[in-house]
Design a protein around this motif. Structure first.
Motif, PDB file in Angstrom:
ATOM      1  N   LYS A 289       7.756  22.938  -3.943  1.00 19.50           N
ATOM      2  CA  LYS A 289       8.231  22.142  -5.081  1.00 19.50           C
ATOM      3  C   LYS A 289       7.088  21.409  -5.802  1.00 19.50           C
ATOM      4  CE  LYS A 289      12.851  21.477  -3.177  1.00 19.50           C
ATOM      5  NZ  LYS A 289      13.877  20.515  -2.696  1.00 19.50           N
ATOM      6  N   LYS A 290       5.843  21.836  -5.527  1.00 21.29           N
ATOM      7  CA  LYS A 290       4.660  21.328  -6.215  1.00 21.29           C
ATOM      8  C   LYS A 290       4.401  19.843  -5.961  1.00 21.29           C
ATOM      9  CE  LYS A 290       4.441  25.440  -7.987  1.00 21.29           C
ATOM     10  NZ  LYS A 290       3.497  26.427  -7.415  1.00 21.29           N
ATOM     11  N   ILE A 291       4.781  19.342  -4.774  1.00 23.48           N
ATOM     12  CA  ILE A 291       4.450  17.982  -4.370  1.00 23.48           C
ATOM     13  C   ILE A 291       3.165  18.043  -3.548  1.00 23.48           C
ATOM     14  CG2 ILE A 291       5.203  15.913  -3.133  1.00 23.48           C
ATOM     15  CD1 ILE A 291       6.877  16.536  -5.610  1.00 23.48           C
ATOM     16  N   ARG A 292       2.149  17.339  -4.020  1.00 32.53           N
ATOM     17  CA  ARG A 292       0.853  17.390  -3.343  1.00 32.53           C
ATOM     18  C   ARG A 292       0.852  16.550  -2.052  1.00 32.53           C
ATOM     19  NH1 ARG A 292      -2.730  15.845  -8.470  1.00 32.53           N
ATOM     20  NH2 ARG A 292      -0.728  14.852  -9.013  1.00 32.53           N
TER      21      ARG A 292
ATOM     22  N   PHE B 183       0.958  12.140   4.121  1.00 28.99           N
ATOM     23  CA  PHE B 183       1.049  11.274   2.953  1.00 28.99           C
ATOM     24  C   PHE B 183       1.221  12.136   1.706  1.00 28.99           C
ATOM     25  CE2 PHE B 183      -0.881   8.441   5.995  1.00 28.99           C
ATOM     26  CZ  PHE B 183      -0.388   7.189   5.664  1.00 28.99           C
ATOM     27  N   LEU B 184       2.128  11.707   0.812  1.00 29.95           N
ATOM     28  CA  LEU B 184       2.381  12.409  -0.443  1.00 29.95           C
ATOM     29  C   LEU B 184       1.655  11.699  -1.575  1.00 29.95           C
ATOM     30  CD1 LEU B 184       6.240  13.015  -0.070  1.00 29.95           C
ATOM     31  CD2 LEU B 184       4.329  14.332   0.895  1.00 29.95           C
ATOM     32  N   HIS B 185       1.118  12.488  -2.499  1.00 26.48           N
ATOM     33  CA  HIS B 185       0.325  11.923  -3.593  1.00 26.48           C
ATOM     34  C   HIS B 185       1.175  10.969  -4.436  1.00 26.48           C
ATOM     35  CE1 HIS B 185      -2.556  11.565  -6.829  1.00 26.48           C
ATOM     36  NE2 HIS B 185      -3.405  12.369  -6.186  1.00 26.48           N
ATOM     37  N   PRO B 186       0.671   9.762  -4.720  1.00 26.76           N
ATOM     38  CA  PRO B 186       1.471   8.798  -5.492  1.00 26.76           C
ATOM     39  C   PRO B 186       1.809   9.260  -6.908  1.00 26.76           C
ATOM     40  CG  PRO B 186      -0.778   8.007  -5.163  1.00 26.76           C
ATOM     41  CD  PRO B 186      -0.607   9.192  -4.274  1.00 26.76           C
TER      42      PRO B 186
ATOM     43  N   CYS C   4       5.013  10.926  -6.849  1.00 27.21           N
ATOM     44  CA  CYS C   4       6.118  10.105  -6.314  1.00 27.21           C
ATOM     45  C   CYS C   4       6.301   8.831  -7.138  1.00 27.21           C
ATOM     46  CB  CYS C   4       5.866   9.763  -4.847  1.00 27.21           C
ATOM     47  SG  CYS C   4       5.714  11.202  -3.777  1.00 27.21           S
ATOM     48  N   HIS C   5       6.105   8.946  -8.456  1.00 27.22           N
ATOM     49  CA  HIS C   5       6.333   7.831  -9.380  1.00 27.22           C
ATOM     50  C   HIS C   5       5.491   6.608  -9.042  1.00 27.22           C
ATOM     51  CE1 HIS C   5       9.675  10.092 -11.135  1.00 27.22           C
ATOM     52  NE2 HIS C   5      10.036  10.354  -9.880  1.00 27.22           N
ATOM     53  N   GLY C   6       4.239   6.843  -8.693  1.00 27.92           N
ATOM     54  CA  GLY C   6       3.305   5.745  -8.478  1.00 27.92           C
ATOM     55  C   GLY C   6       3.330   5.120  -7.098  1.00 27.92           C
ATOM     56  N   VAL C   7       4.100   5.670  -6.175  1.00 24.79           N
ATOM     57  CA  VAL C   7       4.207   5.104  -4.822  1.00 24.79           C
ATOM     58  C   VAL C   7       3.613   6.091  -3.819  1.00 24.79           C
ATOM     59  CG1 VAL C   7       5.774   4.263  -3.034  1.00 24.79           C
ATOM     60  CG2 VAL C   7       6.271   3.806  -5.445  1.00 24.79           C
ATOM     61  N   LEU C   8       2.702   5.589  -2.972  1.00 25.01           N
ATOM     62  CA  LEU C   8       2.198   6.401  -1.869  1.00 25.01           C
ATOM     63  C   LEU C   8       3.263   6.459  -0.789  1.00 25.01           C
ATOM     64  CD1 LEU C   8      -0.186   7.931  -0.532  1.00 25.01           C
ATOM     65  CD2 LEU C   8      -0.966   5.715   0.365  1.00 25.01           C
TER      66      LEU C   8
ATOM     67  N   HIS D 291       0.812  -1.217   0.000  1.00 26.41           N
ATOM     68  CA  HIS D 291       0.000   0.000   0.000  1.00 26.41           C
ATOM     69  C   HIS D 291       0.847   1.270   0.000  1.00 26.41           C
ATOM     70  CE1 HIS D 291      -2.649   3.130   1.821  1.00 26.41           C
ATOM     71  NE2 HIS D 291      -3.538   2.581   0.987  1.00 26.41           N
ATOM     72  N   HIS D 292       1.861   1.339   0.886  1.00 25.91           N
ATOM     73  CA  HIS D 292       2.708   2.537   0.930  1.00 25.91           C
ATOM     74  C   HIS D 292       4.022   2.220   1.640  1.00 25.91           C
ATOM     75  CE1 HIS D 292       0.689   2.905   4.911  1.00 25.91           C
ATOM     76  NE2 HIS D 292       1.865   3.390   5.290  1.00 25.91           N
TER      77      HIS D 292
END
Length: 263
Positions: free
Chosen positions: A227-230, A247-250, A253-257, A208-209
């Protein structure tokens, strides 16, 4: 020729046709024969400089020498001294030749080049007000929490924690200790659980993460937003370890939560 031999040869060259030319014992003119040439004169019979009744033969072959046999006892095939050269001049020529040989035999020390970087390695690392730490855990969503607990505890022999409910996050959690990190087993709690929607897409469960520690979660939030990271929440929430987490938006982050936890 070695360096020692060449140097000894250059220093030991005598002045040719010096005083006493042809007057040492056994070198005087024989009765009824022509007198020996005077010092510095050439022997008219073969064009070689003579020293008494015996011509001077040298093994050094320079650009002025000619190969000729020595009728006065010289060794055939060796270089004869050229005409018109005095003994002192010829000795100087030979000394210069020996000096040139020494210079060619000398081995210059290799030049050591110092490689330097235009910029220190540390300058290539962007400066941050916060620091990323160690991997805290990897979270795995499971459809059956009791079976998953039994797998890691009874089959694999790992140390497994008790089940902890986290209503704020909508999950039940169980931690599996692995020594260098942990596994977090997640199971849905409530209808709005994010794990429930995950299991609808992944019936057998799956990763999951991941959770990484940071030394300043507030500073991390501020800089990541720049830096525009959601970030999936406006403020940190208290996680399973009783510490603030975000939690950072997947998709960023290259598809990873990615979960960040205050160390």
């Amino acid at each position: 020729m070695s360096l020692a031999t060449a140097g000894s040869f250059a220093r030991s060259l005598p002045d040719l046709c010096s005083a006493g030319h042809g007057r040492s014992a056994g070198h005087g003119p024989r009765e009824g024969t022509a007198a020996s040439p005077q010092p510095g004169e050439s022997c008219r019979s073969n064009g070689a400089l003579c020293c008494g009744a015996r011509p001077l033969a040298v093994t050094h072959r320079c650009r002025h020498a000619t190969l000729a046999p020595g009728p006065h006892g010289g060794v055939p095939g060796r270089a004869a001294l050229p005409r018109g050269r005095s003994g002192g001049e010829m000795a100087a020529v030979l000394r210069r030749g020996a000096a040139g040989l020494l210079s060619r035999l000398q081995i210059s020390a290799p030049t050591i080049r110092t490689l330097s970087s235009s910029k220190p390695f540390s300058q290539n690392i962007p400066s941050c007000l916060w620091k990323l730490g160690r991997l805290n855990h990897v979270a795995i969503a499971v459809p059956d929490l009791e079976k998953a607990q039994s797998l890691y505890k009874d089959v694999l022999g790992a140390q497994v924690s008790e089940t902890v409910a986290l209503p704020e996050h909508g999950v039940y959690t169980v931690f599996v200790e692995l020594g260098n990190t942990k596994l977090e087993l997640l199971h849905p709690l409530g209808e709005k659980s994010p794990i429930a929607s995950f299991l609808q897409k992944n019936k057998t469960g799956g990763m999951h993460h991941i959770c990484i520690e940071v030394d300043d979660i507030k500073a991390a939030m501020t800089e990541l937003k720049e830096k525009k990271i959601r970030i999936l929440s406006e403020e940190p929430k208290i996680g399973a370890h009783g510490k603030p987490v975000i939690f950072l938006h997947p998709k960023d982050c290259h598809g990873v939560l990615v979960e960040l936890e205050q160390a």
